[in-house]
Every structure is written in C-alpha cells, then in structure tokens.
Write a protein that holds these residues in place. Sequence first.
Motif, PDB file in Angstrom:
ATOM      1  N   ALA A   1      60.000   5.284-112.179  1.00  0.00           N
ATOM      2  CA  ALA A   1      57.782   5.131-112.316  1.00  0.00           C
ATOM      3  C   ALA A   1      57.359   5.915-113.666  1.00  0.00           C
ATOM      4  N   LYS A   2      58.022   6.501-114.528  1.00  0.00           N
ATOM      5  CA  LYS A   2      57.393   6.590-115.938  1.00  0.00           C
ATOM      6  C   LYS A   2      57.089   4.894-117.144  1.00  0.00           C
ATOM      7  N   ILE A   3      58.160   4.057-116.541  1.00  0.00           N
ATOM      8  CA  ILE A   3      58.149   2.795-117.035  1.00  0.00           C
ATOM      9  C   ILE A   3      57.156   1.524-116.130  1.00  0.00           C
ATOM     10  N   VAL A   4      57.064   1.733-114.969  1.00  0.00           N
ATOM     11  CA  VAL A   4      56.336   0.695-114.674  1.00  0.00           C
ATOM     12  C   VAL A   4      55.205   1.398-114.579  1.00  0.00           C
ATOM     13  N   GLY A   5      54.242   2.871-114.951  1.00  0.00           N
ATOM     14  CA  GLY A   5      53.353   3.264-115.246  1.00  0.00           C
ATOM     15  C   GLY A   5      53.339   2.965-115.924  1.00  0.00           C
TER      16      GLY A   5
ATOM     17  N   THR B   1      65.201  -6.120-102.472  1.00  0.00           N
ATOM     18  CA  THR B   1      64.493  -7.189-103.050  1.00  0.00           C
ATOM     19  C   THR B   1      65.513  -8.516-103.655  1.00  0.00           C
ATOM     20  N   MET B   2      65.408  -9.807-103.853  1.00  0.00           N
ATOM     21  CA  MET B   2      67.174 -10.639-104.426  1.00  0.00           C
ATOM     22  C   MET B   2      66.879  -9.849-105.857  1.00  0.00           C
ATOM     23  N   HIS B   3      65.821  -9.221-106.613  1.00  0.00           N
ATOM     24  CA  HIS B   3      66.398  -8.968-107.294  1.00  0.00           C
ATOM     25  C   HIS B   3      66.837  -7.749-107.763  1.00  0.00           C
TER      26      HIS B   3
ATOM     27  N   MET C   1      59.331  -2.441-110.632  1.00  0.00           N
ATOM     28  CA  MET C   1      59.504  -2.656-108.734  1.00  0.00           C
ATOM     29  C   MET C   1      60.166  -3.299-108.496  1.00  0.00           C
ATOM     30  N   LEU C   2      60.522  -4.310-108.558  1.00  0.00           N
ATOM     31  CA  LEU C   2      61.139  -5.450-108.091  1.00  0.00           C
ATOM     32  C   LEU C   2      62.502  -5.301-107.430  1.00  0.00           C
ATOM     33  N   SER C   3      63.464  -4.553-108.511  1.00  0.00           N
ATOM     34  CA  SER C   3      64.819  -4.281-108.908  1.00  0.00           C
ATOM     35  C   SER C   3      65.358  -3.137-108.268  1.00  0.00           C
ATOM     36  N   SER C   4      64.004  -2.226-108.087  1.00  0.00           N
ATOM     37  CA  SER C   4      64.193  -0.581-107.576  1.00  0.00           C
ATOM     38  C   SER C   4      64.616  -0.180-106.262  1.00  0.00           C
TER      39      SER C   4
END
Length: 554
Positions: free
Chosen positions: A512-516, A265-267, A500-503
């Motif tokens: 995954a832990k941060i997102v969850g 993505t752009m990020h 998510m968009l920077s991964s």
Amino acid sequence: MFPWGDSDSELIEVQGPRAAIAKPKSFHAHGVHFWEIGSDKRLAGAILHHCRSGIGKLRACTGGDQLALFKIGITHDYDSRFDLYRSHGWEKMLVLFYSSDLGQVEMLAPAKHVAAIAAAFAKTSSDGALSAIARCPQNDAERAMQKALCKFDLTLDAPVTYVNVGEQCLVPCLKPTDYVRTLNERGYLHRLIGCPIDSSAGALSEFWARLSKAEPQLEVCQDLADGLVDPRTLIPVYIHGDGGRTYKHDELMIFQFQPCMGHGTMHSRPVKPNSIGVSLKGHSFTTRFLFGVLQKAIYSNDPSTFERFLEHMALDLQSLYHVGVKHERTGVVFKFCVIGVKGDLPFLAKAGNMNRTFLHIRKRPFLPHSPEDPPSFFKLDVLHLYHLGVGRDFGASSLVYLMTLYEAESIPKAIEKLNSDFKSFLLSSKKVVHFKQITKDLLGYISSKAYPVGHWNKAMDTPVVVQFAEWLVEKFGGESTPDLLIRSGCKAIGVCMRTMLSSALWLDRSEAKIVGDAALHFAQCYGKLVHYFSRKVSACTIWCQNYIFGTISH
C-alpha cells in the motif's frame, strides 16, 4: 476487375439494391456484379468459405496477386457505394453475398478460424473436445462446432428473458438469478466466488472481516455483526456498467455483474488456498457476467427506460441476497450481496441520479451503502481512472512534447520519425497496440495551444504509450525539466500499476505504501509539467490542475 463465367460460377448483374436478381444483357452496363449469391440461409462458415473462393477466383482471373488492386468490405447500399468508388477510378464491384437480414451480416463469425486454431493445438494434445473442434469442416464449421461444444458440455445455456422498459419496448436480458442457477447446475458456481467451493468459507469470512474493518458503517457489515447473515456463505459482487459501440458506431450501455474475488491477474503471484485475488485472470466470460445491453436510441429519448432496465437487474440481484441458491453438491445455501457500482463516467452519472433504485429498493439491505455517505457506494475504477483517463492524456501530452526533440522541419515529418521510433520500440519490447500508427488525431493534437487528449480506445494501449514516452526520453538522453519530469512520472506510474497487478485483493502495508507513494509522485510530476507549460498555454492551467487533483471529474 474482369468478369468470368463457367459451370461453377455465374455472374449476374442488378440495377439497384432491391432489384430482382437476373442475368444481365451486358457485363459492362452497370458495373455492379453478383457471383453465385445462392441462399441467404447458409451459416457464417459456408458464407465465408464461398466469399473466399470467389476472391481467389477473382485474383486468378485478373493476373494474380500483383496485377489487381481490390478492396473487401460490407455495405448496406452497394449502388451508392460503387458510385463513390467509381468517381475515384474503380472499375468494377463484385458482390459475393447479399442478405436483407442485418443481423446475419453482422454475425459472420469465422468459426473455421477457431477450428484452424484447434487443429494446431490438437497435434500436441489428447483432449477429445479439441480434436472434435479441429475436425470441423471449413465449409460448414458452425454446425459441426455447435455439435462438438454440446457433446463435450462446453455451452452454458442460460435462459433469455425479455423485460419491459417502456411502452412497447421489450429488451432481452440474462437475469442474474437464471445465470447463477445455471452456473450452479453445471458445477460452475465457484466462478462467482473466486475460489474452490471447499475453501470458500475461509476466503469469504476473511473478505467480510476485512471489509467490516475498512467500512464498518455499511449496513451489510452491521447485519453481519448482528448475525443476520453468514459471512462464510455470502458472496460479494459488483454491478458494472460500461459504454460500447454497435452498428455504425451507435452507442449502447452494457450492464453486467462481476465477482469481487478471483484468481488474481496474469502478473500476480499464485493465489494460495483461502487467500483472495482480484477477479481479472482468465477469459472475461469467466469474470464478467452479462445482464443485458441497452441502445442509446432507447434511453436518450426516454431516460426512464435506463432506470427501469437497471431496476430489473437490481430487484433480481436483491432476491439472490434474501433467498440465495442451494449448492448442488454440498447443499450449502449461498447468498449474494452487491457491495458497489463501478463503470465509466456516463454510466455512473446516470446511475448516481437513481438513489431510489440503488439504495432504497423495498427490502433493506439490498445495497450495503453507508446512510451517512451514500455516494461512497460508487467505486473508482482504475481502468477508467488511469487507462482511459489521466494516463491516456499524460501519454498523449508527453508524445506531443517529445516530438520537438526530433527538430523536424514540420509536424508531419516529426510524426513520421515518431512512428519510426515507435515501431522500433514495439519490436524491441515485444509490445503490441490496437492502433496502426500515431497520428495527430490519435494524440488530440489540434494545435500548439490546445491541450492534447489521447483518443485510442483500448485501455491496455495506455501503458504501452507511456512506456514508449519513457523510452524516448532515455533514447535522447534529455536532461531538461520536462524530460526529467516525464521520465520520473512514467517510472512512478509503472511501479504503481505493476505493484497493484502483482498483489492480492488486499494490499499489505508495504504494498500500500509503494502504491500510494508512486501514485502521488506521478500526480506531482504531472502537476509540475502542467505548471511548467502553463506559461505557454495559460488558458489550460486551471483546467489541467483541477483535472490532476480531482476537482473536475473525467
């Protein structure tokens, strides 16, 4: 408006939408006038240039910019439209272009604007195509631009096929096999892989190795284990369906396919060789590949037409799994496998009732579903789940509550102050939205006892509204329970989405832990807000809690 006439412009009047055009006896007898209608075979650029010239002359003849009030638009019945305007004090209607071909009117695409943009960039670029487009004349940009695009090989001429979806009902489509073959011939097959051809073997092998660990029950994963297909040359794709709008806001359904892998993505951080990113970066023409569109008027009367249209797409994609396409340069045969279907709720609801089409088409395995869990073939789409779902309603609900912080004497006054702050927020943050201003209708604010539901249409407006809600809480420095929950929820969902968009396509353990954790924190904040306000709107309690915790589909 005041009419004019000279050697360059002749004003003529008609008596109805279908009447023959003839010179009028009096310019004031009917109020509707035509100016230099000419031929309706002109291209869009010439038509728009003509209309712009007519508007400019009208303004000059009515005293300049400040002394005339006028509206510009498109109508299918100018007589009825002008009767409505005349009842509101309008004096004249000037018709600048007239055509019985609705498609021609809808397709008045201003190619001259593209030429103007190209001219601005051509000043600092030596690109030949850019220079050629910049030289396109303003009064006939389409014809010249088409020649320039063909000259520099900037077109993709995939053949159009008409498929039969019902009795005497042929619908145009771009068959995936034709699309892929054309991309291959033109050297663009890497667009469907998501990485350069020379590094695709490693990226594809990694993708299927990871998917086989995550979903080993899939039939395609079993075939990979049995050596029936080569993971180095098997390209994963999604089927994607989404609703849209056409003439007079009539509904239609868009059918397309898209690569699973891409350039991020752009990020996201730069994608290294053999690594895998999501397929979001770049123009949508390079990440989403259209099959066709089906108007609701067709499938609402006969639902089987929807199934037939989708089956045409599915069978064609099936051939790409079994036969594939031979790469022009390397001679490698690439095959394609659909690993899921995603889209908005109306599309998934219709597709979910078609197990025969999706899961049991003639030759196994077209679709790699799990025999033990067929519904898992339908994938959650973050855009619809958050941006056009729970996030939109969370943003609308937050703004409705935060309006109370203004202590205004009325709701209109509170909305006025809210819009003033919204403009300040947009300026300071350099954010943009696709709606003009915040209104009760936009927030779904029917009454103080109704659950607010956001009504903006663009998905990317949702994070801007949520960030504005966080900005408002911080501006007022609120420390009440709702203030703290809104601010905390806004921050949490921001962390979730940005991570998510920077991964890459596959999250590592820490990501995954941060997102969850962030997603769960957002849901808990939303749930506590529902519980807090349920004492005031008890009728909404069960509905909202079920909505947050997923027992009601959105």
